[in-house]
Write an enzyme that holds these catalytic residues in place. Sequence first.
Site, PDB file in Angstrom:
ATOM      1  N   ARG A 139       0.800  -1.235   0.000  1.00 33.24           N
ATOM      2  CA  ARG A 139       0.000   0.000   0.000  1.00 33.24           C
ATOM      3  C   ARG A 139       0.829   1.280   0.000  1.00 33.24           C
ATOM      4  O   ARG A 139       0.304   2.371  -0.193  1.00 33.24           O
ATOM      5  CB  ARG A 139      -0.972  -0.005   1.187  1.00 33.24           C
ATOM      6  CG  ARG A 139      -2.199  -0.886   0.918  1.00 33.24           C
ATOM      7  CD  ARG A 139      -3.238  -0.694   1.987  1.00 33.24           C
ATOM      8  NE  ARG A 139      -2.909  -1.433   3.188  1.00 33.24           N
ATOM      9  CZ  ARG A 139      -3.313  -1.083   4.411  1.00 33.24           C
ATOM     10  NH1 ARG A 139      -4.028   0.017   4.586  1.00 33.24           N
ATOM     11  NH2 ARG A 139      -2.999  -1.815   5.451  1.00 33.24           N
ATOM     12  N   GLN A 146      13.835 -14.075   5.176  1.00 32.37           N
ATOM     13  CA  GLN A 146      12.598 -14.855   5.089  1.00 32.37           C
ATOM     14  C   GLN A 146      12.090 -14.785   3.656  1.00 32.37           C
ATOM     15  O   GLN A 146      11.533 -13.781   3.230  1.00 32.37           O
ATOM     16  CB  GLN A 146      11.532 -14.286   6.044  1.00 32.37           C
ATOM     17  CG  GLN A 146      10.284 -15.155   6.098  1.00 32.37           C
ATOM     18  CD  GLN A 146       9.054 -14.407   6.556  1.00 32.37           C
ATOM     19  OE1 GLN A 146       9.013 -13.181   6.570  1.00 32.37           O
ATOM     20  NE2 GLN A 146       8.028 -15.157   6.920  1.00 32.37           N
ATOM     21  N   GLY A 196       9.254  -3.537  12.142  1.00 32.98           N
ATOM     22  CA  GLY A 196      10.058  -2.473  11.551  1.00 32.98           C
ATOM     23  C   GLY A 196       9.243  -1.295  11.050  1.00 32.98           C
ATOM     24  O   GLY A 196       9.791  -0.233  10.768  1.00 32.98           O
ATOM     25  N   TYR A 223      28.695  37.327  -2.294  1.00 29.29           N
ATOM     26  CA  TYR A 223      29.206  35.971  -2.121  1.00 29.29           C
ATOM     27  C   TYR A 223      30.561  36.009  -1.435  1.00 29.29           C
ATOM     28  O   TYR A 223      31.468  36.727  -1.869  1.00 29.29           O
ATOM     29  CB  TYR A 223      29.340  35.260  -3.482  1.00 29.29           C
ATOM     30  CG  TYR A 223      29.980  33.894  -3.370  1.00 29.29           C
ATOM     31  CD1 TYR A 223      29.402  32.911  -2.561  1.00 29.29           C
ATOM     32  CD2 TYR A 223      31.170  33.595  -4.026  1.00 29.29           C
ATOM     33  CE1 TYR A 223      29.996  31.661  -2.432  1.00 29.29           C
ATOM     34  CE2 TYR A 223      31.761  32.341  -3.900  1.00 29.29           C
ATOM     35  CZ  TYR A 223      31.171  31.385  -3.096  1.00 29.29           C
ATOM     36  OH  TYR A 223      31.756  30.156  -2.958  1.00 29.29           O
ATOM     37  N   ALA A 281      27.524  45.597  -1.326  1.00 29.31           N
ATOM     38  CA  ALA A 281      26.507  44.902  -2.113  1.00 29.31           C
ATOM     39  C   ALA A 281      27.078  44.461  -3.452  1.00 29.31           C
ATOM     40  O   ALA A 281      27.837  45.194  -4.088  1.00 29.31           O
ATOM     41  CB  ALA A 281      25.316  45.818  -2.342  1.00 29.31           C
ATOM     42  N   SER A 337      30.793  48.458  -3.449  1.00 28.10           N
ATOM     43  CA  SER A 337      29.816  47.616  -4.136  1.00 28.10           C
ATOM     44  C   SER A 337      30.393  47.034  -5.413  1.00 28.10           C
ATOM     45  O   SER A 337      31.260  47.634  -6.047  1.00 28.10           O
ATOM     46  CB  SER A 337      28.580  48.441  -4.492  1.00 28.10           C
ATOM     47  OG  SER A 337      27.961  48.838  -3.302  1.00 28.10           O
ATOM     48  N   GLY A 360      34.252  50.893  -5.386  1.00 27.92           N
ATOM     49  CA  GLY A 360      33.171  50.148  -6.024  1.00 27.92           C
ATOM     50  C   GLY A 360      33.525  49.750  -7.454  1.00 27.92           C
ATOM     51  O   GLY A 360      34.201  50.494  -8.157  1.00 27.92           O
TER      52      GLY A 360
HETATM   53  C1  UD1 Z   1      -0.301  -9.027  12.846  1.00 24.25           C
HETATM   54  C2  UD1 Z   1      -0.873  -9.944  13.899  1.00 24.25           C
HETATM   55  C3  UD1 Z   1      -2.171  -9.357  14.430  1.00 24.25           C
HETATM   56  C4  UD1 Z   1      -1.943  -7.963  14.973  1.00 24.25           C
HETATM   57  C5  UD1 Z   1      -1.298  -7.085  13.895  1.00 24.25           C
HETATM   58  C6  UD1 Z   1      -0.899  -5.769  14.477  1.00 24.25           C
HETATM   59  C7  UD1 Z   1      -0.195 -12.154  13.180  1.00 24.25           C
HETATM   60  C8  UD1 Z   1      -0.615 -13.425  12.542  1.00 24.25           C
HETATM   61  N1  UD1 Z   1      -1.117 -11.225  13.300  1.00 24.25           N
HETATM   62  O1  UD1 Z   1      -1.221  -8.918  11.788  1.00 24.25           O
HETATM   63  O2  UD1 Z   1      -2.684 -10.183  15.455  1.00 24.25           O
HETATM   64  O3  UD1 Z   1      -3.153  -7.396  15.416  1.00 24.25           O
HETATM   65  O4  UD1 Z   1      -0.101  -7.723  13.401  1.00 24.25           O
HETATM   66  O5  UD1 Z   1      -0.472  -4.913  13.451  1.00 24.25           O
HETATM   67  O6  UD1 Z   1       0.942 -12.031  13.588  1.00 24.25           O
HETATM   68  N2  UD1 Z   1       5.906  -9.874   8.312  1.00 24.25           N
HETATM   69  C9  UD1 Z   1       7.035 -10.579   7.953  1.00 24.25           C
HETATM   70  N3  UD1 Z   1       6.888 -11.763   7.328  1.00 24.25           N
HETATM   71  C10 UD1 Z   1       5.673 -12.292   7.053  1.00 24.25           C
HETATM   72  C11 UD1 Z   1       4.520 -11.563   7.421  1.00 24.25           C
HETATM   73  C12 UD1 Z   1       4.682 -10.364   8.069  1.00 24.25           C
HETATM   74  O7  UD1 Z   1       8.160 -10.131   8.196  1.00 24.25           O
HETATM   75  O8  UD1 Z   1       5.634 -13.395   6.493  1.00 24.25           O
HETATM   76  C13 UD1 Z   1       6.090  -8.591   9.002  1.00 24.25           C
HETATM   77  C14 UD1 Z   1       5.482  -7.430   8.251  1.00 24.25           C
HETATM   78  O9  UD1 Z   1       6.448  -6.834   7.405  1.00 24.25           O
HETATM   79  C15 UD1 Z   1       5.111  -6.514   9.381  1.00 24.25           C
HETATM   80  C16 UD1 Z   1       4.802  -7.449  10.539  1.00 24.25           C
HETATM   81  O10 UD1 Z   1       5.395  -8.682  10.208  1.00 24.25           O
HETATM   82  O11 UD1 Z   1       6.208  -5.708   9.762  1.00 24.25           O
HETATM   83  C17 UD1 Z   1       3.292  -7.645  10.746  1.00 24.25           C
HETATM   84  O12 UD1 Z   1       2.723  -8.098   9.555  1.00 24.25           O
HETATM   85  P1  UD1 Z   1       1.332  -7.527   9.042  1.00 24.25           P
HETATM   86  O13 UD1 Z   1       0.972  -8.257   7.813  1.00 24.25           O
HETATM   87  O14 UD1 Z   1       1.371  -6.067   9.039  1.00 24.25           O
HETATM   88  O15 UD1 Z   1       0.387  -7.923  10.242  1.00 24.25           O
HETATM   89  P2  UD1 Z   1      -0.775  -8.934  10.237  1.00 24.25           P
HETATM   90  O16 UD1 Z   1      -0.245 -10.295   9.898  1.00 24.25           O
HETATM   91  O17 UD1 Z   1      -1.857  -8.402   9.434  1.00 24.25           O
END
Ligand code: UD1
Length: 472
Positions: free
Chosen positions: A17, A82, A110, A380, A394, A419, A437
């Site tokens: 998003r 990951q 993060g 300058y 100036a 100037s 000047g």
């Molecule tokens: C998660 C929680 C939810 C909580 C919400 C708060 C889980 C399953 N759910 O939701 O209960 O209310 O956060 O914001 O944990 N990320 C990874 N790898 C992945 C998936 C996510 O690194 O495979 C990271 C995303 O970049 C982000 C964070 O984990 O920084 C949370 O992921 P996001 O998708 O925003 O949260 P939800 O899974 O929707």
Amino acid sequence: MATPVDVVIMAAGKGTRMKSTRPKVLHRLGGRALLAHVIDCAARLSARQAVVITGHGAMEVEAACAGSDLAESDLSLKFARQEPQLGTGHAMQQALPLLADDGVTLVLSGDVPLTQAATLQALLEQCGGQRLALLTLNMADATGYGRIVRSGDQASDQVRAIVEHKDASEAQRAIHEIYSGIMAVPTRLLRGWLARLDNKNVQREYYLTDIVKFAVADGVAVVAHQITDAAQVAGVNSPVQLAELERVYQLRQATALMEQGVRLADPARFDVRGTLACGQDVEIDVNCVFEGWVSLAEGVRVGANCVIANATIAAGAVIHPFTHIDGEKLGVQVGEGARIGPFARLRPGANLGADVHIGNFVEVKNSTMAKGAKANHLAYLGDATVGERVNYGAGSITANYDGASKHRTVIEDDVHIGSNCVLVAPVTIGAGGTVGGGSTITKDTPPGALSVARGKQVSIANWKRPVKQPKG
Ligand code: UD1
Ligand code: CA
């Protein structure tokens, strides 16, 4: 001794998003990457290390962590990749090999930049090295969040599970208490629980939040540490949310400064992207931006619409509206009681003494100006050493660059430069001298002399201008 803390920062998600090619956690808040704020917070907790989970844009994120913006603290940073991203539980599984069983794992995100260290400290205390501690919050509209499901309907009842919005029943969706995404968990327990995760849910993801039900099954206490300040757990998913958190962040800084006595004309029109240190009785008008490291000593006044970066402004100095100061690496120094602007530009290495005046459309770079020197209009000064009480006229400039190298101009005490002069460096204007000047000065001038270097004025009497002859 307290249990050691290992921080794990989730940063593998795509951030669709944001509609940006830049990885989400590298977007800036208060002039620094979102991730830098999270790392700073971890550093304040005296964590023994932080493991950043990277995935989307991993190379860019890891490279940024080595850069000066993110590597400010001396916290040891490690990375776990990951790929692909199969959910928050799967993300944690990638970090496990880097975590030792004697510690507590603090899970952060993060893209959640405004969590305060004190909040996390309280969460760690709730965990106490043996409980699963969840940071939670009541939200009027909890849509999309994991819900905190308790055994009864009282807030005091035991936490039984976290149920993700998409998996929740109607009754569960009516729960307002949500999981923030932040938890503290004893690592040896986490290891066992993560091994038991599956992806049998609506999203076909490995949910970290499923460890709550394992804790309950194993008889491990689960505590919810509830806070009321939503900004502390708010994540950035879109440019709109980024801008909202920016304002929250700026208002926090503005409030802290005002509590110290700084008078801000309007805290909503004030931005610090770095560090701003202020003495007593500092006044700052609207729309000023401070970047990098800026210090304003006692009684400094900054007019509207100034941008000031990497500069030290001494007591009583006045920076008039629309002034741009950027010291970059060399810094800019403005002396006591100096008057700068309006519309002035101070560049790296501008070192101005007490009571110096720099007026409109004057640019100063890598130059020292001693007490009481003035350059009031359209001028300058580059690579110059300017003595006390010098008046720099100036339209005058130092020609400091010959196309290959830079040279210095020395203007000794009490010199008056008229100037529209060009001082071709290297050149020295002797003390007390005057330059007429319009002069182009290429040779050193003796002290006390009037030096003029320009064509002599000639007047031809009764001069007739050419007249156009009619055609034909
Ligand atoms: C998660 C929680 C939810 C909580 C919400 C708060 C889980 C399953 N759910 O939701 O209960 O209310 O956060 O914001 O944990 N990320 C990874 N790898 C992945 C998936 C996510 O690194 O495979 C990271 C995303 O970049 C982000 C964070 O984990 O920084 C949370 O992921 P996001 O998708 O925003 O949260 P939800 O899974 O929707
Ligand atoms: Ca998700």
